[in-house]
Design a protein around this motif. Sequence first.
Motif, PDB file in Angstrom:
ATOM      1  N   ASP A 153      -9.323   2.587  -4.133  1.00  0.00           N
ATOM      2  CA  ASP A 153      -9.666   0.950  -4.010  1.00  0.00           C
ATOM      3  C   ASP A 153      -8.323   0.483  -4.818  1.00  0.00           C
ATOM      4  N   ALA A 154      -8.061   0.961  -6.127  1.00  0.00           N
ATOM      5  CA  ALA A 154      -7.274   0.308  -6.758  1.00  0.00           C
ATOM      6  C   ALA A 154      -5.723   0.283  -6.336  1.00  0.00           C
ATOM      7  N   LEU A 155      -5.681   1.430  -5.486  1.00  0.00           N
ATOM      8  CA  LEU A 155      -4.166   1.437  -4.797  1.00  0.00           C
ATOM      9  C   LEU A 155      -4.064   0.432  -3.544  1.00  0.00           C
ATOM     10  N   VAL A 156      -5.318   0.365  -2.894  1.00  0.00           N
ATOM     11  CA  VAL A 156      -5.347  -0.436  -1.666  1.00  0.00           C
ATOM     12  C   VAL A 156      -5.051  -1.881  -2.170  1.00  0.00           C
ATOM     13  N   ARG A 186      -4.410   2.467   5.132  1.00  0.00           N
ATOM     14  CA  ARG A 186      -5.535   1.695   5.244  1.00  0.00           C
ATOM     15  C   ARG A 186      -5.235   0.191   5.136  1.00  0.00           C
ATOM     16  N   ILE A 187      -3.889  -0.096   4.739  1.00  0.00           N
ATOM     17  CA  ILE A 187      -3.449  -1.530   4.735  1.00  0.00           C
ATOM     18  C   ILE A 187      -2.383  -1.680   5.799  1.00  0.00           C
ATOM     19  N   ALA A 213      -3.836  -2.843  -4.880  1.00  0.00           N
ATOM     20  CA  ALA A 213      -2.207  -3.082  -5.342  1.00  0.00           C
ATOM     21  C   ALA A 213      -1.381  -3.411  -4.443  1.00  0.00           C
ATOM     22  N   LEU A 214      -1.456  -2.748  -3.056  1.00  0.00           N
ATOM     23  CA  LEU A 214      -0.529  -2.864  -2.148  1.00  0.00           C
ATOM     24  C   LEU A 214      -0.956  -4.191  -1.305  1.00  0.00           C
ATOM     25  N   ARG A 215      -2.211  -4.634  -1.425  1.00  0.00           N
ATOM     26  CA  ARG A 215      -2.853  -5.953  -0.836  1.00  0.00           C
ATOM     27  C   ARG A 215      -2.317  -7.163  -1.534  1.00  0.00           C
ATOM     28  N   VAL A 216      -2.365  -6.860  -2.904  1.00  0.00           N
ATOM     29  CA  VAL A 216      -1.814  -8.215  -3.791  1.00  0.00           C
ATOM     30  C   VAL A 216      -0.186  -8.362  -3.640  1.00  0.00           C
ATOM     31  N   LEU A 217       0.462  -7.250  -3.308  1.00  0.00           N
ATOM     32  CA  LEU A 217       2.146  -7.315  -3.179  1.00  0.00           C
ATOM     33  C   LEU A 217       2.334  -7.753  -1.728  1.00  0.00           C
ATOM     34  N   ASN A 218       1.155  -8.091  -0.773  1.00  0.00           N
ATOM     35  CA  ASN A 218       1.700  -8.546   0.296  1.00  0.00           C
ATOM     36  C   ASN A 218       2.124  -7.626   1.428  1.00  0.00           C
ATOM     37  N   ILE A 219       1.906  -6.414   1.057  1.00  0.00           N
ATOM     38  CA  ILE A 219       2.288  -5.120   1.934  1.00  0.00           C
ATOM     39  C   ILE A 219       1.447  -4.882   3.042  1.00  0.00           C
ATOM     40  N   GLY A 220       2.022  -4.765   4.192  1.00  0.00           N
ATOM     41  CA  GLY A 220       1.124  -4.605   5.338  1.00  0.00           C
ATOM     42  C   GLY A 220       1.732  -3.973   6.485  1.00  0.00           C
ATOM     43  N   ALA A 221       1.177  -4.328   7.901  1.00  0.00           N
ATOM     44  CA  ALA A 221       1.971  -3.937   9.051  1.00  0.00           C
ATOM     45  C   ALA A 221       3.220  -4.267   9.263  1.00  0.00           C
ATOM     46  N   GLY A 222       3.945  -2.885   9.637  1.00  0.00           N
ATOM     47  CA  GLY A 222       5.557  -3.207   9.808  1.00  0.00           C
ATOM     48  C   GLY A 222       6.071  -2.825   8.659  1.00  0.00           C
ATOM     49  N   ASP A 223       5.537  -2.936   7.406  1.00  0.00           N
ATOM     50  CA  ASP A 223       6.289  -2.283   6.204  1.00  0.00           C
ATOM     51  C   ASP A 223       6.329  -0.720   6.019  1.00  0.00           C
ATOM     52  N   ARG A 224       7.061  -0.193   5.164  1.00  0.00           N
ATOM     53  CA  ARG A 224       7.054   1.365   4.763  1.00  0.00           C
ATOM     54  C   ARG A 224       7.067   1.182   3.433  1.00  0.00           C
ATOM     55  N   ALA A 268      -4.783  12.965  -1.413  1.00  0.00           N
ATOM     56  CA  ALA A 268      -4.657  12.242  -0.312  1.00  0.00           C
ATOM     57  C   ALA A 268      -4.770  10.629  -0.348  1.00  0.00           C
ATOM     58  N   ALA A 269      -5.484  10.344  -1.504  1.00  0.00           N
ATOM     59  CA  ALA A 269      -5.761   8.851  -1.875  1.00  0.00           C
ATOM     60  C   ALA A 269      -4.333   8.053  -1.781  1.00  0.00           C
ATOM     61  N   THR A 270      -3.357   8.627  -2.292  1.00  0.00           N
ATOM     62  CA  THR A 270      -2.198   7.975  -2.525  1.00  0.00           C
ATOM     63  C   THR A 270      -1.602   7.633  -1.116  1.00  0.00           C
ATOM     64  N   VAL A 271      -1.628   8.330  -0.303  1.00  0.00           N
ATOM     65  CA  VAL A 271      -1.369   7.983   1.384  1.00  0.00           C
ATOM     66  C   VAL A 271      -2.208   7.396   2.037  1.00  0.00           C
ATOM     67  N   GLU A 272      -3.379   7.630   1.908  1.00  0.00           N
ATOM     68  CA  GLU A 272      -4.510   6.887   2.601  1.00  0.00           C
ATOM     69  C   GLU A 272      -4.517   5.497   2.449  1.00  0.00           C
ATOM     70  N   ALA A 273      -4.235   4.760   1.188  1.00  0.00           N
ATOM     71  CA  ALA A 273      -4.111   3.546   0.732  1.00  0.00           C
ATOM     72  C   ALA A 273      -3.081   2.818   1.798  1.00  0.00           C
ATOM     73  N   ILE A 274      -1.892   3.690   1.892  1.00  0.00           N
ATOM     74  CA  ILE A 274      -0.725   3.101   2.643  1.00  0.00           C
ATOM     75  C   ILE A 274      -1.157   2.634   4.050  1.00  0.00           C
TER      76      ILE A 274
END
Length: 377
Positions: free
Chosen positions: A57-60, A90-91, A62-73, A82-88
């Motif tokens: 959840d911390a990874l998710v 998931r958002i 982190a990406l959420r608070v940086l406003n990273i989402g659909a269309g981003d790499r 696997a959690a490292t990639v799952e987070a990417i």
Amino acid sequence: MDLSAQYRRIEHRIRSEMEGVLSSAAFINGPKVEALEAQLAERAGVAQCVSCASGSDALVLALRVLNIGAGDRVLCPAHTFAATVEAIVRIGAEPVFIDIDPRTFNLDAERLEHWLAADTSARVRAVIAVDLFGRPADYDRLGAIAARFDLHLVADAAQSFGGDHHGRPVGSLADITITSFYPSKPLGCYGDGGALFVHDTSLADRLRSLRNHGISSDHTRHDEIGMCSRLDALQAAVLLARLTIFDDELERRERIACAYQKGLGALLVTPTLSTGCRSAWAQYTVCLPGDTEEDNSDLATRRDAFVAHLREQGVPARCYYSPALHRHPAYRSVLHDGLPRTDRVAAGAFSLPMHPYLEAHHIEQVCQAVSEAGHDR
């Protein structure tokens, strides 16, 4: 791991901390969680620590608070959990795998820079560096590259909290750092738990909202869609007790790593650290020496036979992240840069017992078993 030995050492502290939670009936957030976050932030040398329900959840978050989402790499290694990639995923963002440095098992700065120079899509928003097995990545180089390409740098320090990079503690080395408190981690609780470390207090405020359904600080409105990812106070109590012996456990891990290096350095490819850097030694991971022309499948077969011999001798060796994620059905479609070093490490690496309560005779047993396995093969 030998969690029983650790529990016996601090049983009275754990019971006292947990009794404080039970008597207060403050089971979610509350004084114990606040005290834990304050201690962790001080250790990491950052403005704020925000706890949550797990490292995943911390990874998710982190990406959420940086406003990273659909269309981003988001770029990351494939030689990781696997959690490292799952987070990417998931958002809604797209992961891209970058090859690793075979000496450190961490993201290769040169390969990262090469990919970024060639990727003209302008879709890359962040890099997740994973501190695999407890050794911090090269944040000096990675930070410079991220700054050059205007990217966020996220440190996946699920295995490295307690380590440092040239005198700077893990937690302070990236824009956002996450860690995990899974029981087998260097600082673990007795269930799931995680935390994020940030320099910016405004990010910390938003993270606290996101982890609690997006509720505002005054609890009057939902500012955005969040998630339920709060750390249980009972787990915070366990971590507060563990922190009282954490420095001693890190020193013990360091002594064990040195003993392994002395006993195994001539038999296996053992981990090394840059001067001024400290690993948390979540795992002690080695590689079989071999001909660089050896086929990866042959290397993996030889490695597996070697590990089987160790297990027959009572040494619980284990192969982590083998094969690497890009070889698993769920991740075969992920874009990557070829990953020859990742495949090589995944074929030849394995981990030996590592926890603070190993005795000298355990180290001797491991070294003897490795020596015998080498002669037999």
